[in-house]
Write an enzyme that holds these catalytic residues in place. Structure first.
Site, PDB file in Angstrom:
ATOM      1  N   LYS A 128       0.834  -1.202   0.000  1.00  0.00           N
ATOM      2  CA  LYS A 128       0.000   0.000   0.000  1.00  0.00           C
ATOM      3  C   LYS A 128       0.872   1.257   0.000  1.00  0.00           C
ATOM      4  CE  LYS A 128      -3.707  -2.626   0.872  1.00  0.00           C
ATOM      5  NZ  LYS A 128      -3.094  -3.947   1.110  1.00  0.00           N
ATOM      6  N   LYS A 163      -8.826   0.708   4.373  1.00  0.00           N
ATOM      7  CA  LYS A 163      -8.242  -0.630   4.291  1.00  0.00           C
ATOM      8  C   LYS A 163      -6.965  -0.712   5.127  1.00  0.00           C
ATOM      9  CE  LYS A 163      -6.457   0.506  -0.334  1.00  0.00           C
ATOM     10  NZ  LYS A 163      -6.457   0.079  -1.752  1.00  0.00           N
ATOM     11  N   ARG A 213      -5.220  -5.898 -12.702  1.00  0.00           N
ATOM     12  CA  ARG A 213      -3.875  -6.286 -12.317  1.00  0.00           C
ATOM     13  C   ARG A 213      -2.988  -6.233 -13.562  1.00  0.00           C
ATOM     14  NH1 ARG A 213      -1.791  -9.523  -8.428  1.00  0.00           N
ATOM     15  NH2 ARG A 213      -2.819  -8.004  -7.091  1.00  0.00           N
ATOM     16  N   ARG A 228     -10.457  -7.438 -12.764  1.00  0.00           N
ATOM     17  CA  ARG A 228     -11.180  -8.252 -11.786  1.00  0.00           C
ATOM     18  C   ARG A 228     -12.461  -7.510 -11.422  1.00  0.00           C
ATOM     19  NH1 ARG A 228      -6.071  -8.463  -8.007  1.00  0.00           N
ATOM     20  NH2 ARG A 228      -6.145  -6.308  -8.727  1.00  0.00           N
ATOM     21  N   ARG A 236     -15.238  -4.873  -3.938  1.00  0.00           N
ATOM     22  CA  ARG A 236     -13.917  -5.458  -4.107  1.00  0.00           C
ATOM     23  C   ARG A 236     -13.901  -6.328  -5.358  1.00  0.00           C
ATOM     24  NH1 ARG A 236     -13.555  -8.677   1.349  1.00  0.00           N
ATOM     25  NH2 ARG A 236     -15.607  -9.269   0.534  1.00  0.00           N
ATOM     26  N   ASP A 276      -2.022  -2.687  -9.257  1.00  0.00           N
ATOM     27  CA  ASP A 276      -3.482  -2.701  -9.225  1.00  0.00           C
ATOM     28  C   ASP A 276      -3.970  -1.330  -9.670  1.00  0.00           C
ATOM     29  OD1 ASP A 276      -3.432  -5.263  -8.350  1.00  0.00           O
ATOM     30  OD2 ASP A 276      -3.964  -4.819  -6.269  1.00  0.00           O
ATOM     31  N   GLU A 284      -2.449   0.017  -5.603  1.00  0.00           N
ATOM     32  CA  GLU A 284      -1.445  -0.753  -4.867  1.00  0.00           C
ATOM     33  C   GLU A 284      -0.357  -1.205  -5.834  1.00  0.00           C
ATOM     34  OE1 GLU A 284      -2.948  -4.024  -2.594  1.00  0.00           O
ATOM     35  OE2 GLU A 284      -4.696  -2.912  -1.864  1.00  0.00           O
ATOM     36  N   ASN A 286       1.973  -4.534  -5.866  1.00  0.00           N
ATOM     37  CA  ASN A 286       2.155  -5.827  -5.211  1.00  0.00           C
ATOM     38  C   ASN A 286       3.534  -6.393  -5.515  1.00  0.00           C
ATOM     39  OD1 ASN A 286      -0.745  -6.797  -4.154  1.00  0.00           O
ATOM     40  ND2 ASN A 286      -0.977  -5.576  -6.018  1.00  0.00           N
TER      41      ASN A 286
END
Length: 319
Positions: A128, A163, A213, A228, A236, A276, A284, A286
């Site tokens: 994050k 979050k 992603r 997604r 989400r 993301d 984000e 990752n």
């Protein structure tokens, strides 16, 4: 390299993975296709002996068979330096056990083992917080454990997402709308009464079209991302939260976002990264165990795991 490459993988229990979509399994298939030797470890199998890193590792065979996708040999204690590369694929949370493991793996790195991704980057690049290094790419965001600060952000933006900093798969994510319903309870729960830093971002309605992603190998993007798309009534898009994955071409904006971050990603030595993206923004970055390569491969006929193994082999050749 002429000798067979020895690959160790540190992951969650292989017996429990989702055969149809597990990205680590795809990586292991790609390594096995190259006749590389595979060795399996879980995080507690790592240890130090007189300042040298060891692992209780088992020879691993993998198969493209939904009823029998792996076989393990006898577990033996061996120096991690016997391996050429270690895939650190333990899923978040990035808790104390995970951080301890990165420190132990650092001893193997000092003996010349390639860890993917590098241990220093795994510690420094919180998924994050690392994104906060690129404010030009982000929606309005605040990180705080202070209730007044977190409430002020909601008062300014009205519809927001709260979050935790160490979650994955959409866990612990709350949307608070204009009415502020349950705002105090959400803040209290996530910050553990003002003790833990959390993130709050402006809600992006573009999530209805998917949280995409984008995978990067050595800083270069795979040409397709996986959108997604949330299930009905969800905010989400994470597949673990019931989202549906649809591969799509990268847009000009996606490529612009990649250009903003790729220099830093290369500087950190990160080999496999997942951005993301919702709408025009990165939410984000990752770095621990990015996923979604299997879904993109299935829909677009790519070989992302193979590309990753090629990148790893190039790193080993340069070493």
């Amino acid at each position: 390299m002429t000798a067979t490459i020895k690959v160790g993988v540190i992951m969650d229990p292989i017996a429990d993975i989702a055969y149809k979509k597990d990205s680590t399994l795809g990586m292991l298939w790609a390594a096995a296709d190259r006749n590389w030797q595979l060795f399996y470890l879980e995080q507690p199998d790592l240890y130090l002996d007189n300042g040298r890193a060891y692992g209780l590792m088992a020879p691993l065979q993998v198969y493209r068979d939904a009823s029998h996708w792996y076989e393990l040999g006898e577990r033996q204690a061996r120096p991690l330096a016997d391996l050429d590369v270690i895939l650190m694929r333990k899923d978040p949370p990035v808790d104390q056990e995970f951080l301890d493991a990165t420190h132990l793996l650092g001893f193997a790195e000092r003996e010349g083992v390639l860890v993917v991704n590098p241990t220093t980057a795994l510690r420094q690049c919180n998924e994050k917080l690392y994104a906060q290094c690129f404010p030009q790419c982000l929606p309005p965001s605040v990180v705080s454990c202070n209730e007044a600060v977190l409430r002020a952000f909601h008062a300014e933006h009205h519809d927001v997402i709260y979050k935790p900093l160490d979650g994955m798969g959409g866990t612990g994510i709350f949307r608070v709308g204009e009415d502020g319903r349950n705002l105090g309870a959400v803040i209290e729960q996530l910050t553990q009464g003002g003790k833990r830093q959390i993130m709050v971002q402006r809600y992006l309605p573009e999530i209805s079209a998917g949280d995409t992603r984008i995978l990067l190998i050595d800083g270069e993007p795979v040409p397709y991302g996986l959108a997604r798309i949330p299930s009905a009534g969800e905010v989400r898009g994470n597949l673990a939260a019931g989202g549906r994955g649809v591969a799509r071409d990268l847009t000009e904006r996606d490529l612009w976002l990649v250009e903003q971050v790729k220099g830093s990603i290369k500087e950190q030595g990160l080999i496999f990264v997942g951005l993301d993206v919702i709408g025009d923004y990165i939410t984000e970055i990752n770095v621990t165990s990015p996923t979604c390569l299997r879904e993109i491969d299935d829909q677009k006929g790519t070989d992302i795991a193979g590309q990753l193994m090629d990148a790893i082999e190039k790193r080993l050749t340069r070493a």
